[in-house]
Design a protein around this motif. Structure first.
Motif, mmCIF file in Angstrom:
data_model
loop_
_atom_site.group_PDB
_atom_site.id
_atom_site.type_symbol
_atom_site.label_atom_id
_atom_site.label_comp_id
_atom_site.label_asym_id
_atom_site.label_seq_id
_atom_site.Cartn_x
_atom_site.Cartn_y
_atom_site.Cartn_z
ATOM 1 N N GLU A 66 0.736 -1.212 0.003
ATOM 2 C CA GLU A 66 0.116 -0.026 -0.002
ATOM 3 C C GLU A 66 0.911 1.286 -0.026
ATOM 4 O O GLU A 66 0.588 2.399 -0.782
ATOM 5 N N HIS A 67 1.745 1.295 0.956
ATOM 6 C CA HIS A 67 2.688 2.510 0.947
ATOM 7 C C HIS A 67 3.347 2.569 -0.361
ATOM 8 O O HIS A 67 3.564 3.823 -1.006
ATOM 9 N N GLU A 68 4.036 1.677 -1.014
ATOM 10 C CA GLU A 68 4.729 1.740 -2.332
ATOM 11 C C GLU A 68 3.742 2.146 -3.378
ATOM 12 O O GLU A 68 4.208 3.013 -4.238
ATOM 13 N N ARG A 69 2.695 1.679 -3.342
ATOM 14 C CA ARG A 69 1.581 2.408 -4.551
ATOM 15 C C ARG A 69 1.411 3.648 -4.298
ATOM 16 O O ARG A 69 1.194 4.426 -5.282
ATOM 17 N N ALA A 70 1.257 4.197 -2.947
ATOM 18 C CA ALA A 70 0.878 5.303 -2.979
ATOM 19 C C ALA A 70 2.304 6.412 -3.228
ATOM 20 O O ALA A 70 2.189 7.432 -3.812
ATOM 21 N N GLU A 76 5.554 9.800 -9.314
ATOM 22 C CA GLU A 76 5.547 9.868 -10.655
ATOM 23 C C GLU A 76 4.678 10.966 -10.929
ATOM 24 O O GLU A 76 5.008 11.981 -11.934
ATOM 25 N N GLU A 77 3.741 11.600 -10.204
ATOM 26 C CA GLU A 77 2.845 12.724 -10.809
ATOM 27 C C GLU A 77 3.733 13.953 -10.368
ATOM 28 O O GLU A 77 3.588 14.893 -11.133
ATOM 29 N N ALA A 78 4.606 13.807 -9.129
ATOM 30 C CA ALA A 78 5.481 14.942 -9.288
ATOM 31 C C ALA A 78 6.635 15.269 -10.107
ATOM 32 O O ALA A 78 6.916 16.359 -10.828
ATOM 33 N N VAL A 79 6.819 13.919 -10.823
ATOM 34 C CA VAL A 79 8.069 13.902 -12.101
ATOM 35 C C VAL A 79 7.179 14.782 -13.220
ATOM 36 O O VAL A 79 7.861 15.492 -14.070
ATOM 37 N N ARG A 80 5.900 14.353 -13.332
ATOM 38 C CA ARG A 80 5.111 14.527 -14.590
ATOM 39 C C ARG A 80 4.812 16.001 -14.617
ATOM 40 O O ARG A 80 4.981 16.742 -15.704
ATOM 41 N N VAL A 86 13.112 15.944 -10.478
ATOM 42 C CA VAL A 86 13.088 14.496 -10.356
ATOM 43 C C VAL A 86 14.059 14.113 -9.262
ATOM 44 O O VAL A 86 13.576 13.388 -8.541
ATOM 45 N N ILE A 87 15.113 14.464 -9.158
ATOM 46 C CA ILE A 87 16.016 13.934 -8.206
ATOM 47 C C ILE A 87 15.913 14.601 -6.958
ATOM 48 O O ILE A 87 15.734 13.770 -6.082
ATOM 49 N N ASP A 88 15.399 15.913 -6.747
ATOM 50 C CA ASP A 88 15.006 16.534 -5.666
ATOM 51 C C ASP A 88 13.719 15.459 -5.034
ATOM 52 O O ASP A 88 13.812 15.188 -3.769
ATOM 53 N N VAL A 89 12.970 15.138 -5.756
ATOM 54 C CA VAL A 89 11.757 14.227 -5.076
ATOM 55 C C VAL A 89 12.181 12.852 -4.895
ATOM 56 O O VAL A 89 11.876 12.474 -3.813
ATOM 57 N N THR A 134 8.742 1.631 -11.451
ATOM 58 C CA THR A 134 8.509 2.835 -11.118
ATOM 59 C C THR A 134 9.705 3.523 -11.960
ATOM 60 O O THR A 134 9.579 4.780 -12.459
ATOM 61 N N ILE A 135 10.973 3.177 -11.527
ATOM 62 C CA ILE A 135 12.090 3.955 -12.154
ATOM 63 C C ILE A 135 11.926 3.889 -13.630
ATOM 64 O O ILE A 135 12.223 4.935 -14.466
ATOM 65 N N ALA A 136 11.463 2.840 -14.391
ATOM 66 C CA ALA A 136 11.194 2.751 -15.783
ATOM 67 C C ALA A 136 10.335 3.830 -16.245
ATOM 68 O O ALA A 136 10.244 4.553 -17.324
ATOM 69 N N ARG A 137 9.178 4.017 -15.510
ATOM 70 C CA ARG A 137 8.196 4.986 -15.612
ATOM 71 C C ARG A 137 8.486 6.441 -15.678
ATOM 72 O O ARG A 137 8.227 7.492 -16.273
#
Length: 200
Positions: A66-70, A76-80, A86-89, A134-137
């Protein structure tokens, strides 16, 4: 025969069990957490607990999922929204992961590693590949924005996993050195335009 829970009751009980698990695992670890205590916190019987989870270990693994999904969705949302950050996040998320979700420390402890080690090979593979996906996305989102990072997906994966452990040992290492390292990483690993990427 015990009364069956309605769908709404089941959802509420499951949420109470997850909350109880987060609090109990963070406070007492796996050994200090009991099914009886978890059931009591969720206002159900010990027998009813097993309608939701096979064991307290299964609850711990569900908390991780659950934690990983959230967390992955948040990253991903922050990077988009702002690919340049990206690195800060990633660095901030990894270094402060255990602060924000203290139960994660249990999974990195000896008893937690035994739980992970008891999973089937397929389950262990899936657990490890969640971060990979996640890293790939994240790299895909950067490419869509015309950017990339001057390191491989494996290197970024290794870095973020290492930073979770670093954050967990922040008190042992020292807050100053950890913060200085995080600041350096955020300055050194900036996204670059795709056309400037160095070929290995």
């Amino acid at each position: 025969m015990p009364r069956a829970f309605t769908t709404e009751e089941s959802e509420r009980i499951r949420e109470r069990l997850l909350l109880a698990g987060r609090e109990s695992f963070a406070r007492g670890g796996l050994r200090g957490t009991t099914v009886e205590g978890l059931a009591r916190a969720a206002a159900i019987s010990k027998g009813a607990f097993y309608r939701f989870f096979d064991s307290k270990e299964a609850l711990l693994l569900e908390l991780l999922a659950e934690h990983e999904r959230a967390e992955h969705a948040r990253i991903e949302e922050a990077v988009r929204a702002d690919p340049a950050r990206v690195i800060d996040v990633l660095v901030d998320g990894a270094v402060h992961a255990v602060e924000r979700a203290p139960f994660l420390a249990v999974l990195m402890s000896e008893e937690g590693l035994r739980v992970v080690g008891s999973l089937t090979p397929a389950e262990q593979k899936d657990l490890m590949e969640r971060d990979d996906r996640t890293i790939a996305r994240i790299f895909a989102a950067l490419r869509e924005a015309g950017m990339t990072l001057d390191l491989t997906e494996d290197a970024l994966l290794g870095l973020t996993r290492s930073l979770v452990f670093t954050g967990w040992h922040r008190a042992d290492i020292g807050a100053g050195p950890v913060d200085a390292m995080a600041a350096w990483l955020k300055g050194a690993l900036r996204p670059i335009p795709l056309d400037r990427q160095e070929t290995p």
